[in-house]
Design an enzyme around this catalytic site. Structure first.
Site, PDB file in Angstrom:
ATOM      1  NE  ARG A 162      -2.896   1.152   3.470  1.00  0.00           N
ATOM      2  CZ  ARG A 162      -3.877   1.451   4.337  1.00  0.00           C
ATOM      3  NH1 ARG A 162      -5.078   1.819   3.898  1.00  0.00           N
ATOM      4  NH2 ARG A 162      -3.671   1.373   5.631  1.00  0.00           N
ATOM      5  CG  ASP A 444      -4.942   3.503  11.390  1.00  0.00           C
ATOM      6  OD1 ASP A 444      -5.997   4.152  11.614  1.00  0.00           O
ATOM      7  OD2 ASP A 444      -4.929   2.511  10.633  1.00  0.00           O
TER       8      ASP A 444
END
Length: 550
Positions: A162, A444
């Site tokens: 990613r 996150d």
């Protein structure tokens, strides 16, 4: 290394000279420079189109819908994506949010029984030059089977790489006098060094694409894939990508996104917090889009999220693409026999069973101890390696279903929790981390995004607390920030030095700046990545190998 025309590359961070020289040679720099030069204008255009779309929605008061201009794509039942490779067809449980600069966790993941690893340079990663180089180098080592005691890349959990999203730039490299787009930097190095080897081992190259907002952005990625395949001598369709549908506008273009990537598509992914935050991003100033306390009233059982997940599954399976769910962020306590541990397991199992019954083909967990229980859950409730046969023809989703906010108010607990997560995320960034642990789960940029979005919106709409009918004002938020800051500092003393206390002060100030701005800052990571405090704090940064724990 500076000999490539038009390229300026910063020197290696301290202690990473070998990794730096391995990744940056004349050929890789040339590849990066050509990649950036070829596509930078289109990247700029995409970002300007995002702004134009937002302005158009604001000026007209319109709401998004399924476009008549692309109805022919949605109405054509004949097209499908190319069949996904064998290694992607059975991915019940992936490890999520794995920043590969954390070498110890990366090695543990490689040796785990998970079917895949989200190798994350985005949500769970802080993009210091040190972290990017160490993370990309660790992928380089893993693909070449250079970690002792772990399976070869053809047998290890498959990598889902990613890169950063379009809103991020790489400060340490310039091409033709401009900093390069972060995703092109990450993708280019990962592809150049690993694409051929991953392909030869039938293990990639596979990618996650973050924060896509339209089919035009998917079209750009498809062009990048075709260009890269030609440059590296790979067959068309070698690259496969899963698009994360993290934005409400993208939800209305899911079929079109699959169509644009049909030679390169591995499917679509749905998650809860970035997606929910996108409502505030696009419509947060409108009272009709007031999002209630996420800790009490927002979950995948609510109509707007349930509809989004079911539509994503139906869309993917109709076109032969895989549909994957979000990440379980909870952590299993060490005492497996405790009642608390049993409650955590029951909570995660219940929520993941909802996704399985909706028809997803897989999802992610953060805690490696959840891998086997969740794989078992899949096997108990499904047949075969995936659920592509579950076409969900019973699903009929309207724009109203997707755009109706859940009922509910705001609690003092929810306000404090959002403030704490926002402050701690900024504090983590200031020490070069993209995620941290708080109250039994991993947090996150996605949870930071929804946290600061809600606080901004609650101030903007002057909502009243359910607890005592006080109005959420700037003054109240400032007061709660002081309370939260004191609590965090008390906890920090047990785990860290005075440096963390200082960072909490700085992070609190920065958080207040973000939630009090007149215009909503589109991404907290953009704000932080361009902030002088972050840039100066990471200029001579030595990264620790474990994220902060509170």
């Amino acid at each position: 290394l500076q000999a490539v025309s038009g390229v300026e590359l910063d020197p290696a961070p301290p202690g990473l000279q070998h990794e730096y020289v391995t990744l940056f040679n004349t050929e890789s720099i040339q590849f990066l420079a050509e990649l950036v030069s070829t596509f930078e204008e289109e990247v700029d255009r995409i970002l300007k189109l995002r702004i134009a779309r937002k302005v158009q929605l604001d000026l007209t008061g319109d709401l998004p819908g399924f476009s008549s201009l692309t109805a022919h794509i949605r109405n054509d039942p004949t097209w499908t994506v190319l069949t996904v490779p064998e290694r992607l067809q059975n991915r019940h449980v992936d490890i999520g949010d794995l920043a590969p600069c954390h070498t110890e966790r990366f090695i543990k993941a490689l040796s785990s029984t998970a079917q895949g690893i989200q190798v994350d340079f985005d949500d769970g990663n802080c993009p210091t030059f040190c972290n990017q180089i160490k993370g990309i180098y660790n992928v380089h080592k893993a693909v070449r089977n250079q970690f002792l005691g772990v399976p070869p890349i053809s047998k290890a959990p498959v990598f889902m790489l990613r890169p950063r999203a379009w809103n991020m730039v790489e400060h340490n490299m310039m091409v033709n006098g401009k900093e390069v787009p972060g995703p092109l930097f990450d993708f280019g190095l990962l592809m150049f060094h690993n694409g051929q080897l991953l392909y030869e081992n039938k293990s990639g190259p596979f990618f996650y694409l973050s924060k896509i907002e339209s089919h035009l952005e998917a079209r750009l990625w498809n062009k990048i894939f075709l260009w890269s395949e030609e440059k590296l001598g790979l067959p068309v369709g070698s690259i496969k990508a899963t698009v994360l549908i993290e934005n409400i506008l993208a939800t209305f273009e899911m079929e079109e996104i699959l169509f644009e990537l049909r030679e390169h598509s591995a499917g679509l992914n749905c998650g809860i917090w970035d997606y929910s935050a996108s409502f505030v991003n696009k419509f947060g100033h409108r009272p009709a889009f007031l999002l209630p306390d996420r800790s009490k009233y927002v979950n995948m059982e609510k109509l707007f999220l349930k509809s989004y997940m079911e539509l994503l599954v139906k869309t993917c399976h109709r076109r032969g693409a895989l549909a994957t769910g979000g990440m379980a962020a909870l952590l299993l306590p060490r005492d497996r026999s405790s009642s608390y541990c049993q409650r955590v397991m029951a909570t995660v199992s219940r929520l993941k069973l909802l996704e399985i019954k909706a028809g997803v083909d897989g999802f992610m967990v953060y805690d490696l101890d959840f891998i086997e229980p969740m794989q078992k859950l899949f096997l108990e409730h499904t047949q075969g390696p995936n659920q592509l046969h579950v076409l969900r023809e019973d699903v009929s989703v309207t724009p109203t279903d997707l755009l109706t906010m859940p009922a509910g108010g705001v609690t003092l607990h929810g306000l404090k929790y959002n403030i704490a997560v926002g402050i701690l995320f900024i504090e983590a960034w200031l020490r070069g981390e993209g995620h941290f642990f708080y109250k039994g789960q991993v947090e996150d940029s996605a949870t930071a995004e929804i946290s600061r979005s809600q606080v901004w919106q609650w101030i903007r709409h002057q909502v009243k607390l359910e607890d005592d009918n006080r109005t959420v004002t700037r003054h109240l938020v400032q007061s709660v920030v002081q309370d939260v800051k004191r609590e965090l500092k008390t906890t920090a003393v047990k785990f860290a030095t005075g440096k963390m206390e200082h960072r909490i002060d700085t992070a609190s100030t920065m958080f207040l700046e973000v939630v009090q701005k007149y215009e909503f800052p589109e991404f907290i990571t953009t704000y932080l990545n361009l902030d002088h405090t972050f840039l100066s704090s990471t200029a001579h940064y030595n990264r620790q190998d474990t994220p902060g724990l509170l």
